[in-house]
Design an enzyme around this catalytic site. Sequence first.
Site, PDB file in Angstrom:
ATOM      1  N   SER B 113       0.803  -1.219   0.000  1.00 44.96           N
ATOM      2  CA  SER B 113       0.000   0.000   0.000  1.00 44.96           C
ATOM      3  C   SER B 113       0.838   1.272   0.000  1.00 44.96           C
ATOM      4  O   SER B 113       0.309   2.337  -0.178  1.00 44.96           O
ATOM      5  CB  SER B 113      -0.939  -0.002   1.203  1.00 44.96           C
ATOM      6  OG  SER B 113      -0.206  -0.107   2.396  1.00 44.96           O
ATOM      7  N   LYS B 150       2.542   8.258   5.772  1.00 44.27           N
ATOM      8  CA  LYS B 150       2.124   9.330   4.868  1.00 44.27           C
ATOM      9  C   LYS B 150       2.986  10.569   5.064  1.00 44.27           C
ATOM     10  O   LYS B 150       3.680  10.712   6.057  1.00 44.27           O
ATOM     11  CB  LYS B 150       0.675   9.732   5.177  1.00 44.27           C
ATOM     12  CG  LYS B 150      -0.393   8.826   4.608  1.00 44.27           C
ATOM     13  CD  LYS B 150      -0.758   9.232   3.198  1.00 44.27           C
ATOM     14  CE  LYS B 150      -2.076   8.579   2.778  1.00 44.27           C
ATOM     15  NZ  LYS B 150      -1.949   7.124   2.747  1.00 44.27           N
TER      16      LYS B 150
END
Lengths: 193, 193
Positions: B113, B150
């Site tokens: 991911s 992130k």
Amino acid sequence: MIKNKKQHGGLRSGAGRRLNSGIYGEPTKVIRVPKSKVFDIKKYIIHSQAANVFNITKIKPSLSYQPLNLFEHKVSAGFPSPADDHVEKKLDLNEYLIKQKEATFFVRIKGDSMIGIGIHDNDIVIVDKSQKAITGDIVLASIDGDFTVKLLSNNKSKYRLLAANEKYKPIEINKSMQFEIWGVITGSIRKFK
Amino acid sequence: MIKNKKQHGGLRSGAGRRLNSGIYGEPTKVIRVPKSKVFDIKKYIIHSQAANVFNITKIKPSLSYQPLNLFEHKVSAGFPSPADDHVEKKLDLNEYLIKQKEATFFVRIKGDSMIGIGIHDNDIVIVDKSQKAITGDIVLASIDGDFTVKLLSNNKSKYRLLAANEKYKPIEINKSMQFEIWGVITGSIRKFK
DNA sequence: CATTTTGAATATTGTAACATAAATCAAGTT
DNA sequence: AACTTGATTTATGTTACAATATTCAAAATG
């Protein structure tokens, strides 16, 4: 000559190109993507068939290292505090990544030509020159003076260098090319900050 | 009622949706890609607006380490033999990648991911929990129980988590969400062999 | 008869076209 | 004044299409 017909060819079974005979070797699909990503996506998919040109900085390996404590803990539900004492084994980055320290050297990769195999600009790859490169290994090689990192395959005594995805056309190494394998890539590291 | 017309709407300037008002915020293009890559490409493009779900394995950092010799040599023309004695400085993988060893831990990433920021399945990322995360840092955070890696941005005291490409819609953190920053990603390592 | 040339057959692949959905605005309605 | 509605415009996924590539065996060649 209105009706001089029947020259060549004609209906026959088995004609036409084979299924999945394209550059991808598999069925394709049309998708819509943001314009700015088209280049990156194609680079990811096609992955340069030619030798990658990149600058390298060689770094000699550590001369020695010392095993250190390693804590490892499987997490699925909650996040374990780093202070948890679930020690399983030892980990030292050097030990983890280097087997033959005398034969290992580092190469800093410049450029994005190897993103397809997960190696980015400024990454350092770990190269072991003592390992005999076998099929499936990622190797550092030079072809006609250009360095490249590729998957190695050899096919009946002929070397071939494959891109990240083995379906893509390989580089066949022939006698007219300067070709040398410098070592096997055993790992890579990246520093964000 | 053959000609009962004129009910609502009608020609006017300014009608219709705005340019680049779609999910990508920019012009798009249709490309053909291999079927097996469609999922990965979409993941790369959209780059989940929600938190990435992935399994992690925490690895406690080394307790100590020892600086080692490092040879570094710029190469542009020829390839230097690893035996060359162009020693420039010392390099130890631990030292290179870890600043605050007491506050550093490792996390093994499971799943693809985070390919968009170059982190692949089975990579280990180095997390420093002592560093204050600032705008632009890659952070390990948890949102409502899901861990994610992130880019961090904060906008008027509001946290936002961005995907690899800042053009995509950020995750706005609000009070109703469980949110915690576990540390700043300072590097990553990968083992090929 | 062996080799080469040729065109039909079939698939690939980039691009255009299309259909449906989404978004926006102001006229019409309440 | 607020809501509803339909025309307008763009986005987005899918299909269609045109050009190219590949493969085979018939036809041509010698």
